[in-house]
Design a protein around this motif. Structure first.
Motif, PDB file in Angstrom:
ATOM      1  N   PRO A 165       0.817  -1.232   0.000  1.00 37.37           N
ATOM      2  CA  PRO A 165       0.000   0.000   0.000  1.00 37.37           C
ATOM      3  C   PRO A 165       0.845   1.275   0.000  1.00 37.37           C
ATOM      4  CG  PRO A 165      -0.096  -1.107   2.131  1.00 37.37           C
ATOM      5  CD  PRO A 165       0.551  -2.054   1.194  1.00 37.37           C
ATOM      6  N   LEU A 166       2.061   1.198   0.525  1.00 39.46           N
ATOM      7  CA  LEU A 166       2.929   2.375   0.561  1.00 39.46           C
ATOM      8  C   LEU A 166       3.403   2.771  -0.838  1.00 39.46           C
ATOM      9  CD1 LEU A 166       4.446   4.395   2.426  1.00 39.46           C
ATOM     10  CD2 LEU A 166       6.358   2.766   2.411  1.00 39.46           C
TER      11      LEU A 166
ATOM     12  N   GLY B  72       1.901   1.890  -3.854  1.00 32.38           N
ATOM     13  CA  GLY B  72       0.897   1.821  -4.915  1.00 32.38           C
ATOM     14  C   GLY B  72       0.377   0.435  -5.207  1.00 32.38           C
ATOM     15  N   GLN B  73       0.297  -0.383  -4.173  1.00 35.05           N
ATOM     16  CA  GLN B  73      -0.201  -1.750  -4.301  1.00 35.05           C
ATOM     17  C   GLN B  73       0.707  -2.600  -5.198  1.00 35.05           C
ATOM     18  OE1 GLN B  73      -2.271  -2.833  -2.206  1.00 35.05           O
ATOM     19  NE2 GLN B  73      -2.990  -0.858  -1.420  1.00 35.05           N
ATOM     20  N   SER B  74       0.198  -3.740  -5.638  1.00 32.88           N
ATOM     21  CA  SER B  74       1.042  -4.739  -6.295  1.00 32.88           C
ATOM     22  C   SER B  74       1.735  -4.207  -7.543  1.00 32.88           C
ATOM     23  CB  SER B  74       0.201  -5.971  -6.648  1.00 32.88           C
ATOM     24  OG  SER B  74       1.009  -6.956  -7.277  1.00 32.88           O
ATOM     25  N   GLN B  75       0.998  -3.537  -8.428  1.00 35.82           N
ATOM     26  CA  GLN B  75       1.587  -3.057  -9.678  1.00 35.82           C
ATOM     27  C   GLN B  75       2.656  -2.002  -9.421  1.00 35.82           C
ATOM     28  OE1 GLN B  75       1.189  -4.309 -12.833  1.00 35.82           O
ATOM     29  NE2 GLN B  75       2.947  -2.962 -13.159  1.00 35.82           N
ATOM     30  N   GLY B  76       2.417  -1.138  -8.451  1.00 32.59           N
ATOM     31  CA  GLY B  76       3.406  -0.125  -8.113  1.00 32.59           C
ATOM     32  C   GLY B  76       4.692  -0.737  -7.582  1.00 32.59           C
ATOM     33  N   VAL B  77       4.563  -1.755  -6.728  1.00 32.75           N
ATOM     34  CA  VAL B  77       5.753  -2.425  -6.187  1.00 32.75           C
ATOM     35  C   VAL B  77       6.509  -3.133  -7.313  1.00 32.75           C
ATOM     36  CG1 VAL B  77       6.605  -4.125  -4.539  1.00 32.75           C
ATOM     37  CG2 VAL B  77       4.636  -2.708  -3.950  1.00 32.75           C
ATOM     38  N   HIS B  78       5.770  -3.789  -8.230  1.00 30.06           N
ATOM     39  CA  HIS B  78       6.415  -4.431  -9.379  1.00 30.06           C
ATOM     40  C   HIS B  78       7.223  -3.417 -10.194  1.00 30.06           C
ATOM     41  CE1 HIS B  78       3.859  -8.066  -8.849  1.00 30.06           C
ATOM     42  NE2 HIS B  78       4.833  -8.652  -9.521  1.00 30.06           N
TER      43      HIS B  78
END
Length: 236
Positions: free
Chosen positions: A182-183, A185-191
């Motif tokens: 969540p910090l 940007g959720q899964s796509q942001g972390v990827h």
């Protein structure tokens, strides 16, 4: 050694006469270096393939496990990378003073910045050959801390956050690193951030290899060989 202790007088203990050899890199540091290099290669190749998968294979889906093998190689190399980084931090505590150079930079020392800018001019072919250092020179020390170490920590944290997503709730990866998604940007942001971190590491590796080979030739000192034997030698 504290950050304030950096001075030309104290660094003079690492400046040696030509043709003399000093023992710089202890065996655990050298072993970690080469295991880490292999881990990064495997992580980069498999990570790229995970982000940009190969074309669909012919035949029944159940007959292929290619992406499974790629992911397994990525996860295995990731654990080696993370455990190796933790082991390297431990050796910075119990090893010699060269083992600690990667983990702190004397940013409040005027002498350190003078040496760093002298190295920058030297690498840009704008200045004379600076004085020699038995361990990391000031510029490489800056790069090892602010680029390699910090990006490596970021890659470990985001990598385990993504792993925890697959391991699901209750796994130690999800419990320890679930807050990252969540910090960022959720899964796509972390990827996306994890993928960008891979390119940062690769750029560092390219510059690192170039600088090491360049110093072997132009700096008249052993750099590549010192990570094999542990000894740094200087030539006239």
């Amino acid at each position: 050694m504290t950050m304030q202790s950096y001075s030309r007088r104290e660094e003079a203990r690492d400046t040696v006469p030509p043709a003399e050899a000093i023992y710089v890199y202890e065996a655990p540091v050298r072993i970690w270096h080469w295991i880490n290099a292999v881990s990064i290669m495997v992580l980069a190749v498999t990570g790229y393939l995970i982000g940009s998968p190969l074309p669909t294979q012919p035949g029944e889906v159940s007959a292929h496990f290619l992406m499974g093998y790629i992911r397994f190689a990525h996860f295995t190399a990731a654990y080696l990378f993370a455990i190796g980084l933790a082991g390297r931090a431990y050796w910075a505590i119990v090893g010699n003073h060269h083992a600690r150079e990667m983990f702190w930079v004397p940013v409040f020392s005027r002498e350190y910045w003078l040496d760093t800018f002298a190295m920058l001019r030297y690498y840009a072919f704008l200045g004379p050959t600076p004085r020699q250092f038995s361990g990391h020179n000031p510029l490489s020390r800056f790069a090892m801390f602010f680029v390699f170490l910090l990006v490596s920590l970021f890659m470990s944290v985001t990598g385990f956050a993504l792993y925890g997503e697959g391991a699901q709730a209750g796994s130690w990866q999800q419990i320890a690193f679930g807050w990252v998604r969540p910090l960022l940007g959720q899964s796509q942001g972390v990827h996306t951030w994890h993928h960008l971190g891979m390119w940062a590491i690769l750029i560092f590796v390219i510059l690192h290899v170039y600088a090491a080979i360049r110093e072997d030739i132009m700096g008249r000192q052993s750099v590549v060989g010192s990570m094999i034997s542990g000894y740094r030698t200087f030539k006239k």
